[in-house]
Design a protein around this motif. Structure first.
Motif, short mmCIF file in Angstrom:
data_model
loop_
_atom_site.label_atom_id
_atom_site.label_comp_id
_atom_site.label_asym_id
_atom_site.label_seq_id
_atom_site.Cartn_x
_atom_site.Cartn_y
_atom_site.Cartn_z
N GLU A 197 9.56 5.36 -9.36
CA GLU A 197 9.48 6.81 -9.20
C GLU A 197 8.72 7.21 -7.95
OE1 GLU A 197 8.18 8.87 -12.69
OE2 GLU A 197 9.26 7.53 -14.01
N PHE A 198 8.32 6.24 -7.13
CA PHE A 198 7.56 6.54 -5.93
C PHE A 198 8.49 6.92 -4.79
CE2 PHE A 198 3.41 3.91 -6.60
CZ PHE A 198 3.15 4.64 -7.75
N ALA A 199 8.12 7.97 -4.07
CA ALA A 199 8.82 8.34 -2.85
C ALA A 199 8.59 7.25 -1.81
CB ALA A 199 8.30 9.69 -2.34
N GLU A 200 9.44 7.20 -0.81
CA GLU A 200 9.31 6.18 0.24
C GLU A 200 7.94 6.26 0.92
OE1 GLU A 200 11.49 5.04 4.41
OE2 GLU A 200 12.73 5.81 2.78
N ASP A 201 7.48 7.48 1.21
CA ASP A 201 6.16 7.65 1.83
C ASP A 201 5.05 7.10 0.93
OD1 ASP A 201 7.24 8.90 4.03
OD2 ASP A 201 6.77 10.93 3.35
N THR A 202 5.22 7.24 -0.37
CA THR A 202 4.22 6.75 -1.31
C THR A 202 4.18 5.23 -1.30
OG1 THR A 202 4.58 8.69 -2.68
CG2 THR A 202 3.43 6.84 -3.71
N ARG A 203 5.33 4.61 -1.22
CA ARG A 203 5.37 3.14 -1.13
C ARG A 203 4.64 2.68 0.13
NH1 ARG A 203 9.93 1.06 -4.56
NH2 ARG A 203 10.79 2.92 -5.49
N ALA A 204 4.81 3.41 1.23
CA ALA A 204 4.12 3.07 2.47
C ALA A 204 2.61 3.22 2.31
CB ALA A 204 4.62 3.94 3.63
N VAL A 205 2.17 4.24 1.58
CA VAL A 205 0.74 4.44 1.32
C VAL A 205 0.19 3.27 0.51
CG1 VAL A 205 -0.93 5.85 0.03
CG2 VAL A 205 0.74 6.95 1.55
N ILE A 206 0.93 2.84 -0.51
CA ILE A 206 0.50 1.71 -1.34
C ILE A 206 0.44 0.44 -0.50
CG2 ILE A 206 1.02 0.27 -3.35
CD1 ILE A 206 0.18 3.22 -3.99
N ASP A 207 1.45 0.22 0.35
CA ASP A 207 1.43 -0.95 1.24
C ASP A 207 0.22 -0.90 2.17
OD1 ASP A 207 3.74 -1.97 0.10
OD2 ASP A 207 5.08 -1.21 1.69
N SER A 208 -0.10 0.29 2.69
CA SER A 208 -1.27 0.44 3.56
C SER A 208 -2.55 0.20 2.78
CB SER A 208 -1.29 1.83 4.19
OG SER A 208 -0.18 2.00 5.04
N ALA A 209 -2.60 0.64 1.53
CA ALA A 209 -3.76 0.39 0.68
C ALA A 209 -3.95 -1.11 0.47
CB ALA A 209 -3.62 1.12 -0.65
N LEU A 210 -2.84 -1.83 0.29
CA LEU A 210 -2.92 -3.29 0.14
C LEU A 210 -3.43 -3.95 1.41
CD1 LEU A 210 0.34 -3.87 -1.90
CD2 LEU A 210 -2.00 -4.35 -2.67
N VAL A 211 -3.05 -3.41 2.57
CA VAL A 211 -3.58 -3.91 3.85
C VAL A 211 -5.10 -3.74 3.86
CG1 VAL A 211 -3.67 -3.44 6.34
CG2 VAL A 211 -1.46 -3.59 5.17
N GLU A 212 -5.57 -2.59 3.41
CA GLU A 212 -7.01 -2.32 3.37
C GLU A 212 -7.72 -3.28 2.41
OE1 GLU A 212 -8.74 -0.32 5.32
OE2 GLU A 212 -6.95 0.43 6.32
N VAL A 213 -7.10 -3.59 1.28
CA VAL A 213 -7.68 -4.55 0.35
C VAL A 213 -7.88 -5.88 1.08
CG1 VAL A 213 -7.28 -5.92 -1.74
CG2 VAL A 213 -6.73 -3.49 -1.74
N GLY A 214 -6.85 -6.33 1.79
CA GLY A 214 -6.93 -7.59 2.51
C GLY A 214 -7.96 -7.57 3.62
N GLN A 215 -8.00 -6.49 4.38
CA GLN A 215 -8.95 -6.40 5.48
C GLN A 215 -10.39 -6.39 5.00
OE1 GLN A 215 -7.76 -2.97 7.79
NE2 GLN A 215 -6.26 -4.16 8.94
N ARG A 216 -10.62 -5.77 3.86
CA ARG A 216 -11.98 -5.70 3.32
C ARG A 216 -12.34 -6.95 2.52
NH1 ARG A 216 -14.91 -1.37 3.01
NH2 ARG A 216 -15.55 -1.76 0.87
N GLY A 217 -11.34 -7.77 2.22
CA GLY A 217 -11.60 -8.97 1.45
C GLY A 217 -11.86 -8.69 -0.02
N ASP A 218 -11.35 -7.58 -0.51
CA ASP A 218 -11.58 -7.20 -1.90
C ASP A 218 -10.59 -7.91 -2.82
OD1 ASP A 218 -13.66 -5.51 -1.17
OD2 ASP A 218 -12.35 -3.79 -0.92
#
Length: 153
Positions: free
Chosen positions: A4-25
């Protein structure tokens, strides 16, 4: 859920996952969702928030350092080596992050939306309160939540 996620929302989630990786969380939290929303500074939701990605990252780092200082851990001289591994889509979400998505879905239904959009996620984050990290970042940056809601609506 993600269907049910819009394409922009999927991009936000992907970016959030990038942040998880960068922070080492180890888990995706509300702070990662907030940072993920800011990856596209010209987006309506990022403009409504009025905060840059760099500023939000810096503020989150300050909050982390302050929390560690309380338990007498000084990381000012610590050098991080290498690049943290990227987060995968299978990474667990915190209870608070799932709550933001739940609130976002309720907001979508209330507005008779067809898909969950980034603005719904931001509205969910705006409802969070301390000790939530996204809330702490917004508070430290003195973000006027009512003004942001009005700009989104």
């Amino acid at each position: 859920m993600f269907e049910e996620f819009a394409e922009d929302t999927r991009a936000v989630i992907d970016s959030a996952l990038v942040e998880v990786g960068q922070r080492g969380d180890q888990r995706l939290g509300t702070e990662h969702l907030l940072l993920g929303l800011l990856h596209v500074p010209v987006s309506p939701w990022a403009r409504a928030l009025g905060v840059s990605l760099a500023t939000a990252r810096r503020t989150l780092d300050e909050i982390d350092r302050s929390a560690l200082a309380v338990i007498q851990i000084d990381i000012s001289r610590v050098r991080l080596g290498g690049t943290p591994p990227p987060a995968t889509k299978g990474i667990p979400w915190t209870y608070a992050a799932r709550g933001v998505i739940k609130h976002a879905a309720e907001e979508m239904v209330h507005r008779r939306g067809r898909s969950l959009e980034p603005k719904h996620i931001l509205l969910g984050i705006l409802e969070s309160r301390r000790p939530d990290l996204a809330s702490a970042v917004l508070d430290q940056l003195a973000v006027d939540r009512t003004a942001v809601r009005n700009r989104l609506r």
